[in-house]
Design an enzyme around this catalytic site. Structure first.
Site, short mmCIF file in Angstrom:
data_model
loop_
_atom_site.label_atom_id
_atom_site.label_comp_id
_atom_site.label_asym_id
_atom_site.label_seq_id
_atom_site.Cartn_x
_atom_site.Cartn_y
_atom_site.Cartn_z
N LYS A 223 30.60 -3.74 -27.54
CA LYS A 223 31.23 -3.89 -28.48
C LYS A 223 32.75 -3.29 -28.62
O LYS A 223 33.73 -3.89 -28.84
CB LYS A 223 30.45 -3.17 -29.82
CG LYS A 223 31.45 -3.02 -31.11
CD LYS A 223 30.55 -2.24 -32.07
CE LYS A 223 31.67 -1.68 -33.23
NZ LYS A 223 32.16 -0.45 -33.01
N ASN A 224 32.77 -2.01 -28.20
CA ASN A 224 34.13 -1.37 -28.28
C ASN A 224 35.08 -1.67 -27.24
O ASN A 224 36.19 -1.46 -27.20
CB ASN A 224 33.85 0.30 -28.43
CG ASN A 224 33.27 0.51 -29.64
OD1 ASN A 224 33.38 -0.18 -30.86
ND2 ASN A 224 32.74 1.83 -29.87
N CYS B 297 33.48 2.57 -40.00
CA CYS B 297 32.44 3.42 -40.66
C CYS B 297 33.03 4.55 -41.27
O CYS B 297 33.85 5.23 -40.80
CB CYS B 297 31.40 3.51 -39.55
SG CYS B 297 30.54 2.21 -38.90
N ARG C 255 39.90 9.20 -40.46
CA ARG C 255 40.25 8.63 -39.20
C ARG C 255 41.66 8.05 -39.40
O ARG C 255 42.17 6.92 -39.59
CB ARG C 255 39.24 7.18 -39.13
CG ARG C 255 37.86 7.32 -39.24
CD ARG C 255 36.89 6.03 -39.02
NE ARG C 255 37.04 5.92 -37.66
CZ ARG C 255 36.00 5.14 -37.22
NH1 ARG C 255 35.46 4.32 -38.08
NH2 ARG C 255 35.90 4.49 -35.77
N ASP D 263 28.59 8.30 -30.54
CA ASP D 263 27.88 7.05 -31.13
C ASP D 263 26.46 6.93 -30.85
O ASP D 263 25.88 6.02 -31.42
CB ASP D 263 28.60 5.84 -30.61
CG ASP D 263 29.90 5.76 -30.93
OD1 ASP D 263 30.58 6.27 -31.89
OD2 ASP D 263 30.55 4.88 -30.42
N ARG E 79 27.26 -5.47 -37.66
CA ARG E 79 28.57 -5.32 -37.18
C ARG E 79 28.49 -4.89 -35.54
O ARG E 79 29.66 -5.30 -34.86
CB ARG E 79 29.31 -4.07 -37.68
CG ARG E 79 29.78 -4.53 -39.23
CD ARG E 79 30.83 -3.76 -39.80
NE ARG E 79 31.50 -3.01 -38.74
CZ ARG E 79 31.55 -1.78 -38.81
NH1 ARG E 79 31.26 -0.88 -39.40
NH2 ARG E 79 32.49 -1.30 -37.76
N1 EPU Z 1 42.23 11.06 -33.85
C1 EPU Z 1 43.21 11.59 -34.80
N2 EPU Z 1 44.34 10.86 -34.68
C2 EPU Z 1 44.43 9.61 -34.21
C3 EPU Z 1 43.23 9.08 -33.76
C4 EPU Z 1 42.14 9.98 -33.76
O1 EPU Z 1 43.21 12.81 -35.13
O2 EPU Z 1 45.36 9.02 -34.18
C5 EPU Z 1 40.94 11.82 -34.00
C6 EPU Z 1 39.91 11.36 -34.91
O3 EPU Z 1 39.88 11.77 -36.18
C7 EPU Z 1 38.53 12.01 -34.12
C8 EPU Z 1 38.94 11.79 -33.02
O4 EPU Z 1 40.27 11.79 -32.59
O5 EPU Z 1 38.27 13.18 -34.55
C9 EPU Z 1 38.49 10.70 -31.91
O6 EPU Z 1 38.92 9.53 -32.29
P1 EPU Z 1 39.21 8.12 -31.76
O7 EPU Z 1 40.49 7.72 -32.01
O8 EPU Z 1 38.67 8.32 -30.31
O9 EPU Z 1 38.14 7.07 -32.30
P2 EPU Z 1 38.31 5.63 -32.69
O10 EPU Z 1 39.17 4.82 -31.64
O11 EPU Z 1 38.58 5.44 -33.86
C10 EPU Z 1 36.19 4.68 -31.20
C11 EPU Z 1 34.96 3.96 -31.49
C12 EPU Z 1 34.06 4.67 -32.48
C13 EPU Z 1 33.64 6.07 -31.53
C14 EPU Z 1 35.07 6.80 -31.22
C15 EPU Z 1 34.88 8.03 -30.37
C16 EPU Z 1 36.02 1.69 -31.63
C17 EPU Z 1 36.36 0.51 -32.42
N3 EPU Z 1 35.42 2.63 -32.30
O12 EPU Z 1 36.73 5.04 -32.71
O13 EPU Z 1 32.84 3.98 -32.38
O14 EPU Z 1 32.89 6.69 -32.20
O15 EPU Z 1 36.16 5.72 -30.51
O16 EPU Z 1 34.11 7.62 -29.26
O17 EPU Z 1 36.07 1.58 -30.43
C18 EPU Z 1 31.04 3.10 -33.32
O18 EPU Z 1 31.12 2.28 -32.22
O19 EPU Z 1 29.97 3.30 -33.82
C19 EPU Z 1 32.14 3.84 -33.46
C20 EPU Z 1 32.25 4.42 -34.62
#
Ligand code: EPU
Length: 421
Positions: free
Chosen positions: A22-23, A118, A123, A306, A398
């Site tokens: 998915k991701n 989610c 975020r 996750d 999803r």
């Molecule tokens: N963060 C910041 N600033 C940013 C971006 C992130 O402070 O600009 C912080 C976040 O608050 C968090 C950490 O960095 O504490 C990690 O966030 P990340 O950006 O890695 O998460 P994401 O890209 O929003 C993706 C996956 C999530 C998964 C996380 C961590 C996707 C669409 N989503 O989210 O997947 O938990 O990486 O591995 O790729 C899921 O599949 O259930 C899911 C939530």
């Protein structure tokens, strides 16, 4: 509206095929917009609601889609006619923010509604914005949308303040057509980051180092279509591994990259399960004796956040005390209240869940508070005595393709039923 009804107690046995990640897919589909020539033929795409949502967004931008089958999509983005992605679908999901990077690199301009996703914690997207600005874009947030515009994008060095999957991928996409060389440091190393880089390289990008702490991108003139196959889903695989252990079953999980599952295999082994790695499969078997363990979520190659929620369902029926520390998201223990309705003995203190294993869970009506919380509820339901009803399963849809069919094929008693609104 629909719900899942599970009659728990059956051991899972047999084999299950894992779908595409998915991701990875939710970044690859938006990234296809960067190709100004040819068509991208992408297969092993999971048949999930987040992908359907992205398909609608691609159409709204002017892409032509040819759905070959449920897992294969041809995207022609040569005639994209708008840089504006502000629809209900964009608001609904997290990964829609990858359209910012893809539209910015190709058209030097984009307006994309702020993403949903989610409810697992704050975020922010400050690291994405920092990257776009460093490449030369003006970024503003107006009326709930991110607007980016650049005269030209120029490669530079960017050191991320936090390790972020989303920021790494988004800024990597934005940099592929920038002039010169971009170096991204302190980047995420998740398998899907590498997969997106491989996809972009197949379109003609020049990216090196994905999977390490530093990614180097040499800007190219243009990107063209390609053929690509998405990697298997590490998290779907991990969910089935945990379900196999939780039901004291014996399941071979096929079409996986075992290397991506090492942190999960290691924890299951420490808990007492037997995990056997094949070339592209893992087999998880009950060993006769489980014990409580400690788990701390970390960026890859650490234990994935996750998988933390499904793991808590398993540990709630493992003898002894287990401690789960969530270090990525501050609100990823919402499912614990639902597990407690089924008889779990868990205390949450901030980011830590202290789990004292109970002899049994009992069926109840519980909610999928988010995607992985939903998977956790399915596992709890498979283990519990009696009937479990899981509501709000649109979260599960999803991210997990046909979850009830896959579990049913392994011997679970699980059905999807319509409910009156
Ligand atoms: N963060 C910041 N600033 C940013 C971006 C992130 O402070 O600009 C912080 C976040 O608050 C968090 C950490 O960095 O504490 C990690 O966030 P990340 O950006 O890695 O998460 P994401 O890209 O929003 C993706 C996956 C999530 C998964 C996380 C961590 C996707 C669409 N989503 O989210 O997947 O938990 O990486 O591995 O790729 C899921 O599949 O259930 C899911 C939530």
């Amino acid at each position: 509206m629909e719900k899942l009804v599970i009659n728990g107690g059956n051991k899972l046995n047999g084999s299950v095929e894992i779908n595409g990640a998915k991701n990875a897919a939710v970044a690859i589909l938006p990234a296809a917009v960067a190709a100004s020539k040819g068509k991208c033929l992408i297969d092993n795409i999971p048949d999930i609601e987040d992908v359907h949502c992205l398909e609608r967004i691609l159409l709204s931008l002017g892409c032509k889609l040819n759905k070959i089958d449920n897992n294969t999509l041809e995207i022609d983005s040569t005639e994209v006619h708008t840089y504006d992605a502000c629809t209900e679908d964009v608001r609904r999901m997290r990964a829609s923010y990858y359209f910012i990077g893809a539209l910015l690199t190709r058209f030097k301009e984009a307006r994309v509604e702020l993403p949903g996703g989610c409810p697992i914690g704050v975020r922010p997207i400050d690291q994405h914005i920092k990257g776009f600005e460093a490449l030369g874009a003006d970024v503003t947030i107006e009326h709930g949308a991110v607007k980016v515009k650049a005269e030209k994008l120029v490669g530079t060095n960017i050191f991320f303040d936090v390790v972020s999957v989303g920021a790494t991928i988004n800024v990597m996409i934005a940099a592929i057509l920038a002039e010169g060389i971009t170096t991204l440091e302190n980047v995420a190393k998740e398998p899907h980051v590498v997969d997106v880089a491989n996809f972009l390289n197949s379109m003609g990008a020049d990216i090196k180092g994905a999977g390490t702490d530093v990614i180097r991108i040499k800007g190219v003139e243009e990107l063209k279509g390609c053929n690509y196959s998405v990697i298997p889903d590490q998290i779907e695989a991990g969910t089935f591994m945990i379900a196999a252990a939780a039901t004291k079953g014996d399941v071979t999980i096929k079409n996986v990259i075992p290397k991506h599952l090492e942190s999960i295999s290691a924890k299951l082994t420490e808990m007492g399960a037997e995990v056997e790695e094949g070339d592209d499969s893992v087999r998880v078997k009950y060993s006769g004796k489980f014990k409580g363990i400690n788990v701390k979520t970390m960026p890859y190659p650490g234990f994935p956040t996750d998988i933390q929620q499904p793991m808590s369902s398993l540990l709630s029926v493992v003898p002894g005390r287990s401690i789960i520390t969530e270090s990525i998201w501050e609100s990823r223990h919402k499912h614990i209240d639902e597990l407690k309705k089924m008889g779990a003995d868990i205390k949450v203190e901030g980011r830590v869940a202290i789990i004292d294993g109970v002899n049994k869970l009992t069926g109840a009506t519980v909610k999928a508070t988010d995607l992985r919380a939903g998977a956790a509820m399915v596992i709890a339901g498979l283990v519990a005595q009696g009937e479990t009803h899981i509501t709000d399963i649109e979260h599960i849809d999803r991210g997990y393709p046909h979850i009830e069919n896959k579990f049913r094929d392994l011997g679970a008693n699980i059905i999807r039923v319509e409910v009156d609104e």
